[in-house]
Design an enzyme around this catalytic site. Structure first.
Site, PDB file in Angstrom:
ATOM      1  N   ASP A   1       6.676   4.897  12.347  1.00  0.00           N
ATOM      2  CA  ASP A   1       5.134   4.545  12.357  1.00  0.00           C
ATOM      3  C   ASP A   1       4.514   5.714  11.982  1.00  0.00           C
ATOM      4  OD1 ASP A   1       3.077   2.381  12.896  1.00  0.00           O
ATOM      5  OD2 ASP A   1       2.406   3.799  14.250  1.00  0.00           O
TER       6      ASP A   1
ATOM      7  N   GLU B   1       6.999   5.007   7.133  1.00  0.00           N
ATOM      8  CA  GLU B   1       5.875   4.638   6.879  1.00  0.00           C
ATOM      9  C   GLU B   1       5.024   5.806   6.341  1.00  0.00           C
ATOM     10  OE1 GLU B   1       1.803   2.028   8.222  1.00  0.00           O
ATOM     11  OE2 GLU B   1       2.558   3.607   9.452  1.00  0.00           O
TER      12      GLU B   1
HETATM   13  C1  GLC Z   1       0.767   1.546  11.451  1.00  0.00           C
HETATM   14  C2  GLC Z   1       1.150   0.382  11.919  1.00  0.00           C
HETATM   15  C3  GLC Z   1      -0.103  -0.376  11.945  1.00  0.00           C
HETATM   16  C4  GLC Z   1      -0.736   0.323  13.432  1.00  0.00           C
HETATM   17  C5  GLC Z   1      -0.972   1.682  13.032  1.00  0.00           C
HETATM   18  C6  GLC Z   1      -0.876   2.576  14.285  1.00  0.00           C
HETATM   19  O1  GLC Z   1       0.192   1.827  10.374  1.00  0.00           O
HETATM   20  O2  GLC Z   1       1.665  -0.421  10.820  1.00  0.00           O
HETATM   21  O3  GLC Z   1      -0.002  -1.820  12.353  1.00  0.00           O
HETATM   22  O4  GLC Z   1      -2.000  -0.137  13.667  1.00  0.00           O
HETATM   23  O5  GLC Z   1       0.252   2.321  12.370  1.00  0.00           O
HETATM   24  O6  GLC Z   1       0.013   2.441  15.073  1.00  0.00           O
END
Ligand code: GLC
Length: 556
Positions: free
Chosen positions: A214, A268
């Site tokens: 994440d 991500e």
């Molecule tokens: C990422 C996740 C999202 C979350 C954020 C904070 O972007 O995909 O859903 O709100 O991180 O953890």
């Protein structure tokens, strides 16, 4: 684990189709209206039959759910609303038995404000070492009444919250790039690094095949936490893509490589330039990362071709496989995006309420599915993509749960509309999301007309989106994933995206309004929609349609 894919020299994660399970909305096994591990375990045969290779589970850990579980209070246990650790272990084993790999979501940038570390930090004095694992700083202004710097939270509002000390006086501020319930961890602190290395081992020992990281670009912060200023360079922000973050992934990669079975990291990584992005994919860092360029790209042949080319070009020098993502739990479902006048996506301006023609959007979504499944690399299917679900845009304010709604003062209606519980049957409790006999009130309401989109309804319709995904995933697995990761464009005129891959494979997508004729004797294997014939008897591909075919070999 049971192997289903044809054996190729390349590791599975280079060409996997990975299905994203937003646990809370996938399937409810115990009848409380919230998806859980029991529900997911029941549906493993469905996922196997769909033809995906792996499952990515969004956070299932103990959490107060201030941000749908991305606020983790215990990284080594399952939230009771989802089940137990024993159930997670059983799920991993059962998924493997079905030939499905399991990826878990790791949230290292921040934890929950209920995490024991943060509780300890709050309970300690301003000088307590327990605060060093986070970013606690005195405020600016004469009496520290202003945040320490000008950083804004991704969810809106300042990225700092001031704490009240034990004696009732206002104290230091702590950093949270997301909601105040998600304090950022200080990755300069050795205990933070040690803790996450241990968490990796914890889940690797339980057999997970990989981790989705994440906010992978966010862990390190620029020394001194300088102001962003008034005209920042988006490629040089003090709270993202700070070089030290790569050091973290290098150490994690060593850990992962110490385990057998081709375990993998997918990051991500939302960053403005391809060069920044690719640095996370160097051979000793993450294996792959989500390609959000294709998700943000409008439904336009030239723009899509550019994204494919720049994606391949960015991955090639670091030797990482590209990935293709059309939707996820943070964005607007592509059926809805593609039915709008502006078909692009921008996280900071979602335009959720823009009018959308769902029928047009779904037609394009079907074509986009075939287009992305034909490309070299890995592909992600967000739960419900395979049903052609649209975004639900008319949820009443009082039901919205995503913190972005309140944090933005209501200007961003948030991400609830892509997180609606899946419809499984044309009737029954919550359209089969909840089990027979339960009251069937799902945590977010499903639209009244979703019975026709339910899995059971689509299963009996050979023209359904579900059947299209099944056929495409099967063909991809048997005939495409072993190919070299290359493609060659064929020039077919404006608005037509056409490419070939080795072994005589052709993929042609017509994004123009004009029907596009196929070469005589083309034997179409799969088409995202009905084809026509022109006056000369040639097959034609209507607009917003994608076709796959294989050239007949000599003598075929
Ligand atoms: C990422 C996740 C999202 C979350 C954020 C904070 O972007 O995909 O859903 O709100 O991180 O953890």
């Amino acid at each position: 684990m049971t192997e289903r894919a044809p054996r190729t020299a390349a590791p599975w994660w280079r060409h996997a189709a990975i299905y994203q399970i937003y646990v809370r909305s996938f399937a409810d096994g115990n009848g409380d209206g919230v998806g859980d591990l029991a529900g997911a375990r029941d549906r493993l045969p469905y996922l196997r039959e769909l033809g995906v290779d792996a499952l990515w589970f969004t956070p299932w850990y103990v959490s107060p759910m201030a941000d749908g579980g991305y606020d983790v209070a215990d990284y080594r246990d399952i939230d009771p609303v989802f089940g137990t650790l024993a159930e997670a272990e059983a799920l991993i084993t059962e998924a493997h038995a079905q030939g499905l790999r399991v990826i878990v979501d790791l949230v290292p940038n921040h934890c929950s404000d209920r995490h024991p570390w943060f509780q300890e930090a709050l309970a300690g004095s301003p000088a307590s070492p327990a605060r060093d694992r986070f970013w606690f700083l005195p405020g600016s202004g004469e009496r520290g009444e202003l945040p320490p710097n000008d950083w804004q939270s991704y969810f809106g509002g300042p990225a700092w919250t001031r704490v009240v000390e034990d004696d009732g006086t206002p104290g230091d501020w702590y950093l949270h790039m997301f909601a105040p319930q998600q304090p950022d961890l200080n990755w300069e602190h050795p205990a933070v690094r040690a803790e996450f290395e241990d968490i990796l081992h914890f889940w690797l020992r339980r057999g997970v095949d990989g981790f989705r990281i994440d906010v992978a670009h966010g862990l390190a912060k620029k020394p001194g936490l300088p102001d962003v200023g008034t005209a920042p360079d988006p490629a040089d922000l003090p709270y993202q893509d700070v070089d030290d973050v790569h050091d973290v992934y290098r150490s994690w990669r060593k850990i992962l490589d110490g385990y057998d079975g081709e375990r993998t990291f997918v990051g991500e990584v939302w960053l403005p330039t391809a060069e920044q992005f690719a640095r996370y994919l160097r051979p000793d860092e993450l294996h792959s990362a989500f390609n959000f360029d294709i998700l943000c790209c409008p439904w336009d042949a030239e723009a899509l071709r550019r994204v494919v080319d720049t994606t391949l070009a960015a991955h090639e020098p670091v030797g990482a496989p590209p990935t293709w993502v059309l939707s996820n739990h943070d964005t607007i479902r592509h059926v809805t995006r593609y039915g709008r006048e502006d078909t692009s996506f921008d996280m900071s301006d979602k335009r959720l309420l823009d009018p959308s023609d769902t029928e047009l959007g779904r037609r394009r979504a079907r074509a986009a599915a075939l287009l992305t499944l034909a490309l070299p690399g890995g592909v992600y299917v967000y739960q419900g993509d395979e049903l052609g679900l649209p975004e639900v845009r008319d949820l009443p304010d009082e039901l919205l749960q995503d913190p972005t709604f309140a944090r933005s003062g209501g200007t961003d209606r948030g991400r609830d509309g892509c997180r609606i519980p899946l419809p499984w049957t044309a009737g029954g409790p919550a359209l089969g999301f909840s089990p027979a006999g339960s009251t069937g009130t799902p945590w977010l309401p499903q639209p009244a007309d979703w019975d026709g989109l339910a899995v059971a309804s689509q299963q009996t319709d050979p023209d359904s989106v579900l059947h299209l995904y099944r056929r495409a995933l099967t063909l991809r697995r048997t005939r495409l994933t072993h190919l070299p990761e290359t493609l060659t464009w064929a020039e077919e005129g404006p608005g037509v995206l056409s490419f070939t891959r080795p072994d005589g494979f052709h993929c042609l997508t017509n994004l123009s309004p004009t029907p596009h004729p196929l070469p005589r004797d083309t034997d179409v294997t799969l088409s995202s929609g009905p084809l026509d014939e022109d006056t000369e008897g040639r097959l034609t591909v209507p607009g917003d349609t994608c076709v796959w075919w294989w050239e007949r070999g000599p003598g075929a």
